[in-house]
Design an enzyme around this catalytic site. Structure first.
Site: not given
Ligand SMILES: Cc1cc2nc3c(=O)[nH]c(=O)nc-3n(C[C@H](O)[C@H](O)[C@H](O)COP(=O)(O)O)c2cc1C
Length: 216
Positions: A193-195
């Site tokens: 999630n692009r975290l």
């Protein structure tokens, strides 16, 4: 040319994580750890890196380079001192290098001042290269200057090959190494999630490294 829509190209990163508590307090050791891990994957040139420089005019340029050694002192690469990057570094001896290690979904950014390495070290490395590469350095007297044509290059190469047959090929003075002395490292681990996990090391005046997590 028609506009090519590539907005749907998307990859989720989920192989690894980078915990604040698990990173080495020494960024060089952390780099060595990641380098060795990536080298054991089918990546090809694990030492390929992007090098960015800017001259006095502040215009930045980037190109791929091969890292040739690293230790606590810094990161060494070799090139033609008369090239565009060479001119930039003459005017502004500061650079940034970047590794993208897709097999492990990792990126490492390193930046700091750059200096030429001692002549004898350039000499030793030059003579350790395959003869073909040594000759190519002689052909490319003014790296990045416009060349006549492919035939001209090949002909110059053949002439030099003949000239130095059975002899030591001298290192041209314009060819040698640079040492980038890091003052900043960033280790980036792709996460779902692009975290992403991003850990930065910033060098203090005392020589100690401040370690912090950055927003992804
Ligand atoms: C994977 C890869 C590795 C490269 N390694 C080097 C290198 O170690 N030294 C070098 O001078 N050029 C290397 N090059 C060529 C540079 O990218 C560049 O074309 C050249 O150095 C001239 O750059 P400049 O005009 O910005 O100075 C490499 C290119 C690639 C694609």
């Amino acid at each position: 040319m028609e506009k090519k829509n590539i907005a749907s190209l998307r990859k989720d990163y989920r192989q690894h994580r980078l915990d604040d508590s698990a990173v080495d307090e020494n960024p060089f050791a952390q780099f060595a750890l990641w380098f060795d891990e990536v080298a054991s994957t089918p990546i090809g040139e694990v030492n390929a890196m992007n090098l960015s420089t800017a001259g006095r005019d502040g215009k930045v340029s980037s190109r791929m380079m091969l890292l040739k050694s690293f230790d606590q002192e810094g990161f060494v690469f070799f090139t033609n001192y008369r090239s565009e990057k060479g001119k930039d570094l003459e005017e502004n001896p500061y650079a940034s290098i970047n590794f993208f290690w897709f097999t492990k979904e990792r990126q490492v950014r390193i930046s700091g001042p750059v200096q030429k390495i001692p002549e004898q070290d350039s000499e030793a490395y030059f003579h350790s290269r395959p003869r073909g590469s040594q000759l190519a350095a002689l052909v490319s007297e003014w790296q990045s200057a416009p060349a006549g044509g492919r035939d001209e290059l090949e002909e110059k190469y053949r002439e030099l090959e003949k000239k130095y047959e059975g002899k030591t090929i001298p290192r041209p003075k314009y060819w040698g190494g640079y040492l980038l002395v890091p003052e900043l490292f960033e280790f980036w681990q792709g996460r779902p999630n692009r975290l992403h996990d991003r850990i930065q090391y910033c060098k203090r005046e005392s020589g100690k490294w401040d370690i912090s997590r950055l927003y992804p």
